[in-house]
Motif scaffolding. Structure first.
Motif, PDB file in Angstrom:
ATOM      1  N   LEU A  36       0.891  -1.153  -0.031  1.00 26.33           N
ATOM      2  CA  LEU A  36       0.413  -0.272   0.052  1.00 26.33           C
ATOM      3  C   LEU A  36       0.612   1.284  -0.223  1.00 26.33           C
ATOM      4  N   GLU A  37       2.263   1.284  -0.095  1.00 22.54           N
ATOM      5  CA  GLU A  37       2.806   2.536  -0.016  1.00 22.54           C
ATOM      6  C   GLU A  37       3.081   2.698  -0.673  1.00 22.54           C
ATOM      7  N   ARG A  38       2.603   2.190  -2.450  1.00 24.83           N
ATOM      8  CA  ARG A  38       2.533   3.033  -3.473  1.00 24.83           C
ATOM      9  C   ARG A  38       1.716   4.227  -2.999  1.00 24.83           C
ATOM     10  N   TYR A  39       0.510   3.918  -2.741  1.00 22.89           N
ATOM     11  CA  TYR A  39      -0.594   4.663  -2.415  1.00 22.89           C
ATOM     12  C   TYR A  39      -0.834   6.101  -1.807  1.00 22.89           C
ATOM     13  N   PRO A  40      -0.061   6.934  -1.867  1.00 26.47           N
ATOM     14  CA  PRO A  40      -0.852   8.076  -0.923  1.00 26.47           C
ATOM     15  C   PRO A  40      -1.874   8.381  -0.542  1.00 26.47           C
ATOM     16  N   VAL A  41      -1.898   8.700   0.911  1.00 25.77           N
ATOM     17  CA  VAL A  41      -3.338   8.856   1.384  1.00 25.77           C
ATOM     18  C   VAL A  41      -3.955   9.875   0.978  1.00 25.77           C
ATOM     19  N   ARG A  42      -4.683   9.865   0.285  1.00 27.70           N
ATOM     20  CA  ARG A  42      -5.334  11.264   0.036  1.00 27.70           C
ATOM     21  C   ARG A  42      -7.013  12.152   1.377  1.00 27.70           C
ATOM     22  N   GLN A  43      -7.135  13.394   0.864  1.00 30.34           N
ATOM     23  CA  GLN A  43      -7.696  13.826   1.954  1.00 30.34           C
ATOM     24  C   GLN A  43      -9.046  14.134   0.815  1.00 30.34           C
ATOM     25  N   ALA A  44     -10.244  13.730   1.682  1.00 35.04           N
ATOM     26  CA  ALA A  44     -11.113  14.083   0.425  1.00 35.04           C
ATOM     27  C   ALA A  44     -12.186  14.675   0.743  1.00 35.04           C
ATOM     28  N   GLY A  45     -11.741  15.621   2.126  1.00 30.92           N
ATOM     29  CA  GLY A  45     -13.034  16.884   2.789  1.00 30.92           C
ATOM     30  C   GLY A  45     -12.093  16.747   4.022  1.00 30.92           C
ATOM     31  N   GLY A  46     -12.112  16.569   4.767  1.00 32.80           N
ATOM     32  CA  GLY A  46     -12.151  16.799   5.875  1.00 32.80           C
ATOM     33  C   GLY A  46     -11.275  16.116   6.901  1.00 32.80           C
ATOM     34  N   GLU A  47     -10.575  15.813   7.855  1.00 29.62           N
ATOM     35  CA  GLU A  47      -9.359  15.665   8.937  1.00 29.62           C
ATOM     36  C   GLU A  47      -9.563  13.836   8.011  1.00 29.62           C
ATOM     37  N   THR A  48     -10.655  13.395   8.883  1.00 33.63           N
ATOM     38  CA  THR A  48     -10.926  11.698   8.317  1.00 33.63           C
ATOM     39  C   THR A  48     -11.561  11.403   7.365  1.00 33.63           C
ATOM     40  N   ILE A  49     -12.065  12.129   6.396  1.00 32.47           N
ATOM     41  CA  ILE A  49     -11.920  11.743   4.546  1.00 32.47           C
ATOM     42  C   ILE A  49     -10.744  11.569   4.315  1.00 32.47           C
ATOM     43  N   LEU A  50     -10.035  10.151   4.620  1.00 34.40           N
ATOM     44  CA  LEU A  50      -8.993   9.436   3.837  1.00 34.40           C
ATOM     45  C   LEU A  50      -9.187   9.036   2.781  1.00 34.40           C
ATOM     46  N   GLU A  51      -8.873   8.532   2.405  1.00 40.80           N
ATOM     47  CA  GLU A  51      -8.938   7.403   0.600  1.00 40.80           C
ATOM     48  C   GLU A  51      -7.892   7.308   0.310  1.00 40.80           C
ATOM     49  N   LEU A  52      -7.255   5.867  -0.728  1.00 40.61           N
ATOM     50  CA  LEU A  52      -6.704   5.699  -1.462  1.00 40.61           C
ATOM     51  C   LEU A  52      -7.098   5.359  -2.685  1.00 40.61           C
ATOM     52  N   TRP A  53      -6.056   6.105  -3.764  1.00 45.63           N
ATOM     53  CA  TRP A  53      -6.823   5.980  -5.354  1.00 45.63           C
ATOM     54  C   TRP A  53      -5.799   5.045  -5.668  1.00 45.63           C
ATOM     55  N   VAL A  54      -7.052   3.381  -6.391  1.00 46.50           N
ATOM     56  CA  VAL A  54      -5.988   2.887  -6.625  1.00 46.50           C
ATOM     57  C   VAL A  54      -6.614   3.055  -8.158  1.00 46.50           C
TER      58      VAL A  54
END
Length: 114
Positions: free
Chosen positions: A73-91
């Protein structure tokens, strides 16, 4: 043993049926209009999407939980899609087969909303 990271995915009934058909071990290929697969990093965010988006769209929303090898998973940066806890990976869709190969164990449904 490799470390794993817990991910969540809000999903509707059609996608969940395809996950079940895989033996609960893989996410289905993306549709042409879905170039990215978006697993999320916390259950609360997945619950909000399943409840507030999937239920109105299809009558039911599910929250799934699964483990993926952390090193992969290290290849996918964590994306913040809104607030502080709105975190996702984009694969990217073309990497989904490889992503599926790094899932450890089964994909499980942990919440259901109607």
């Amino acid at each position: 043993m490799n470390r794993t990271t817990t991910l969540w995915r809000p999903t509707g009934p059609e996608e969940l049926a395809l996950v079940e058909a895989s033996g609960w071990t893989a996410w289905p290929p993306r549709l042409p209009e879905q170039p990215i697969f978006y697993p999320v990093l916390n259950e609360d965010y997945a619950v909000r999407i399943a409840r507030d988006w999937n239920v109105p769209a299809s009558g039911v929303g599910y929250v799934t939980r699964f483990e993926v090898e952390s090193e992969f998973l290290e290849r996918y940066p964590v994306r913040q899609a809104g607030g502080e806890t709105i975190l996702e990976l984009w694969v990217p869709a073309e990497e989904l087969d490889e992503f599926n190969a790094h899932i450890v164990g089964r994909i499980e449904v942990v919440r259901e909303f109607r």
